[in-house]
Design a protein around this motif. Structure first.
Motif, PDB file in Angstrom:
ATOM      1  N   LEU A  83      35.791  51.127  53.628  1.00 38.54           N
ATOM      2  CA  LEU A  83      35.522  51.221  52.187  1.00 38.54           C
ATOM      3  C   LEU A  83      36.663  50.578  51.386  1.00 38.54           C
ATOM      4  N   PHE A  84      37.908  50.848  51.791  1.00 35.67           N
ATOM      5  CA  PHE A  84      39.047  50.204  51.138  1.00 35.67           C
ATOM      6  C   PHE A  84      38.953  48.687  51.287  1.00 35.67           C
ATOM      7  N   CYS A  85      38.596  48.207  52.482  1.00 33.97           N
ATOM      8  CA  CYS A  85      38.482  46.756  52.712  1.00 33.97           C
ATOM      9  C   CYS A  85      37.437  46.136  51.791  1.00 33.97           C
ATOM     10  N   ARG A  86      36.315  46.820  51.610  1.00 33.35           N
ATOM     11  CA  ARG A  86      35.271  46.297  50.718  1.00 33.35           C
ATOM     12  C   ARG A  86      35.755  46.255  49.265  1.00 33.35           C
ATOM     13  N   PHE A  87      36.431  47.322  48.820  1.00 34.31           N
ATOM     14  CA  PHE A  87      36.973  47.332  47.459  1.00 34.31           C
ATOM     15  C   PHE A  87      38.037  46.249  47.283  1.00 34.31           C
ATOM     16  N   SER A  88      38.890  46.075  48.288  1.00 30.69           N
ATOM     17  CA  SER A  88      39.961  45.090  48.195  1.00 30.69           C
ATOM     18  C   SER A  88      39.386  43.673  48.166  1.00 30.69           C
ATOM     19  N   PHE A  89      38.418  43.414  49.035  1.00 33.19           N
ATOM     20  CA  PHE A  89      37.777  42.097  49.058  1.00 33.19           C
ATOM     21  C   PHE A  89      37.042  41.840  47.743  1.00 33.19           C
ATOM     22  N   GLY A  90      36.327  42.854  47.253  1.00 30.76           N
ATOM     23  CA  GLY A  90      35.605  42.713  45.984  1.00 30.76           C
ATOM     24  C   GLY A  90      36.546  42.472  44.813  1.00 30.76           C
ATOM     25  N   THR A  91      37.685  43.161  44.802  1.00 28.74           N
ATOM     26  CA  THR A  91      38.676  42.967  43.747  1.00 28.74           C
ATOM     27  C   THR A  91      39.203  41.535  43.761  1.00 28.74           C
ATOM     28  N   ALA A  92      39.440  41.006  44.962  1.00 25.97           N
ATOM     29  CA  ALA A  92      39.931  39.625  45.075  1.00 25.97           C
ATOM     30  C   ALA A  92      38.902  38.635  44.539  1.00 25.97           C
ATOM     31  N   ILE A  93      37.669  38.757  44.982  1.00 29.31           N
ATOM     32  CA  ILE A  93      36.617  37.821  44.558  1.00 29.31           C
ATOM     33  C   ILE A  93      36.395  37.914  43.051  1.00 29.31           C
ATOM     34  N   TYR A  94      36.284  39.134  42.539  1.00 28.50           N
ATOM     35  CA  TYR A  94      36.071  39.342  41.109  1.00 28.50           C
ATOM     36  C   TYR A  94      37.175  38.681  40.287  1.00 28.50           C
ATOM     37  N   ASN A  95      38.427  38.789  40.745  1.00 27.47           N
ATOM     38  CA  ASN A  95      39.550  38.238  39.993  1.00 27.47           C
ATOM     39  C   ASN A  95      39.746  36.746  40.189  1.00 27.47           C
ATOM     40  N   LEU A  96      39.037  36.137  41.117  1.00 23.70           N
ATOM     41  CA  LEU A  96      39.108  34.682  41.272  1.00 23.70           C
ATOM     42  C   LEU A  96      38.082  33.963  40.395  1.00 23.70           C
ATOM     43  N   ILE A  97      37.076  34.696  39.933  1.00 29.11           N
ATOM     44  CA  ILE A  97      36.046  34.111  39.066  1.00 29.11           C
ATOM     45  C   ILE A  97      36.588  34.077  37.636  1.00 29.11           C
ATOM     46  N   PRO A  98      36.453  32.946  36.942  1.00 28.81           N
ATOM     47  CA  PRO A  98      37.001  32.869  35.572  1.00 28.81           C
ATOM     48  C   PRO A  98      36.160  33.613  34.537  1.00 28.81           C
ATOM     49  N   LEU A  99      36.102  34.933  34.700  1.00 33.46           N
ATOM     50  CA  LEU A  99      35.446  35.797  33.726  1.00 33.46           C
ATOM     51  C   LEU A  99      36.475  36.235  32.690  1.00 33.46           C
ATOM     52  N   PRO A 100      36.037  36.619  31.504  1.00 33.52           N
ATOM     53  CA  PRO A 100      36.997  37.023  30.465  1.00 33.52           C
ATOM     54  C   PRO A 100      37.923  38.145  30.930  1.00 33.52           C
ATOM     55  N   GLY A 101      39.210  37.942  30.739  1.00 34.41           N
ATOM     56  CA  GLY A 101      40.199  38.956  31.051  1.00 34.41           C
ATOM     57  C   GLY A 101      40.609  39.053  32.503  1.00 34.41           C
ATOM     58  N   THR A 102      40.091  38.168  33.357  1.00 33.27           N
ATOM     59  CA  THR A 102      40.450  38.231  34.773  1.00 33.27           C
ATOM     60  C   THR A 102      41.563  37.234  35.095  1.00 33.27           C
ATOM     61  N   ASP A 103      42.117  37.399  36.289  1.00 33.16           N
ATOM     62  CA  ASP A 103      43.123  36.448  36.754  1.00 33.16           C
ATOM     63  C   ASP A 103      42.523  35.053  36.903  1.00 33.16           C
ATOM     64  N   GLY A 104      41.240  34.993  37.235  1.00 31.70           N
ATOM     65  CA  GLY A 104      40.568  33.698  37.375  1.00 31.70           C
ATOM     66  C   GLY A 104      40.588  32.903  36.080  1.00 31.70           C
ATOM     67  N   GLU A 105      40.424  33.594  34.966  1.00 33.70           N
ATOM     68  CA  GLU A 105      40.498  32.924  33.669  1.00 33.70           C
ATOM     69  C   GLU A 105      41.909  32.395  33.420  1.00 33.70           C
ATOM     70  N   MET A 106      42.922  33.200  33.759  1.00 29.57           N
ATOM     71  CA  MET A 106      44.317  32.777  33.591  1.00 29.57           C
ATOM     72  C   MET A 106      44.647  31.605  34.516  1.00 29.57           C
ATOM     73  N   MET A 107      44.105  31.639  35.726  1.00 27.47           N
ATOM     74  CA  MET A 107      44.362  30.555  36.680  1.00 27.47           C
ATOM     75  C   MET A 107      43.733  29.251  36.190  1.00 27.47           C
ATOM     76  N   LEU A 108      42.496  29.331  35.693  1.00 27.95           N
ATOM     77  CA  LEU A 108      41.834  28.140  35.166  1.00 27.95           C
ATOM     78  C   LEU A 108      42.600  27.581  33.972  1.00 27.95           C
ATOM     79  N   LEU A 109      43.035  28.448  33.070  1.00 29.03           N
ATOM     80  CA  LEU A 109      43.809  28.008  31.913  1.00 29.03           C
ATOM     81  C   LEU A 109      45.106  27.324  32.351  1.00 29.03           C
ATOM     82  N   SER A 110      45.780  27.866  33.341  1.00 27.18           N
ATOM     83  CA  SER A 110      47.029  27.282  33.839  1.00 27.18           C
ATOM     84  C   SER A 110      46.790  25.909  34.452  1.00 27.18           C
ATOM     85  N   ILE A 111      45.734  25.795  35.260  1.00 29.81           N
ATOM     86  CA  ILE A 111      45.420  24.505  35.899  1.00 29.81           C
ATOM     87  C   ILE A 111      45.092  23.457  34.846  1.00 29.81           C
TER      88      ILE A 111
END
Length: 171
Positions: A83-111
């Motif tokens: 269960l922890f592995c699923r939450f951890s994997f999901g957290t990673a994927i969710y934060n790689l997508i450039p959705l508002p307020g996520t790390d993915g948005e910050m990464m896209l802006l930086s690039i």
């Protein structure tokens, strides 16, 4: 049911802690000190010392997802931690997508800020990032509505994430 909810809560909290530890470790590798960690709706906010280059910002923003992926892969062989592995994997994927307020948005802006070679590069990067983020938010909205309408899986967590993103978007 109560036991599962407690395990789910602890797994989600553990994945969030691992995620933030990744950001802290990445910032330390860049020579930045974390001055303040503050709980905000949907996660933590870090205030760091000094200024970061676009490359450092990209590295720090991706640190959380990297830690989540590594922890999920390392702990995958242990069934009691699935269960922890699923939450951890999901957290990673969710934060790689450039959705508002996520790390993915910050990464896209930086690039984009790093790669656009014009005098108005920062503003152009912000406009493009907002547009891409809005498109992903619209796609996420449709996905959440579909999952909740059809009843595939548990859409409650996705619905909460959608509400959180819409609140941040309109704030």
């Amino acid at each position: 049911m109560t036991k599962y909810l407690i395990c789910a809560f602890l797994s989600a909290a553990g994945a969030a802690i691992v995620h933030e530890a990744g950001h802290v470790a990445a910032s330390m590798l860049c020579g930045r000190r974390v001055n303040r960690l503050r709980a905000v709706m949907g996660g933590l906010s870090m205030m760091m010392s000094g200024t970061s280059s676009y490359g450092e910002t990209l590295f720090i923003a991706s640190g959380g997802a990297v830690f989540n992926l590594i922890s999920a892969l390392l702990l995958l062989p242990f069934p009691s931690l699935s269960l922890f592995c699923r939450f951890s994997f999901g957290t990673a994927i969710y934060n790689l997508i450039p959705l508002p307020g996520t790390d993915g948005e910050m990464m896209l802006l930086s690039i984009l800020s790093w790669k656009i070679k014009r005098c108005d590069a920062p503003m152009t990067a912000v406009r493009i990032t907002r547009g891409v983020s809005d498109i992903f938010l619209a796609l996420f909205f449709v996905l959440v509505i579909y999952i909740n309408a059809v009843g595939v899986g548990d859409g409650a967590a996705l619905l909460l994430a959608l509400v959180f993103m819409l609140m941040r978007k309109t704030a």
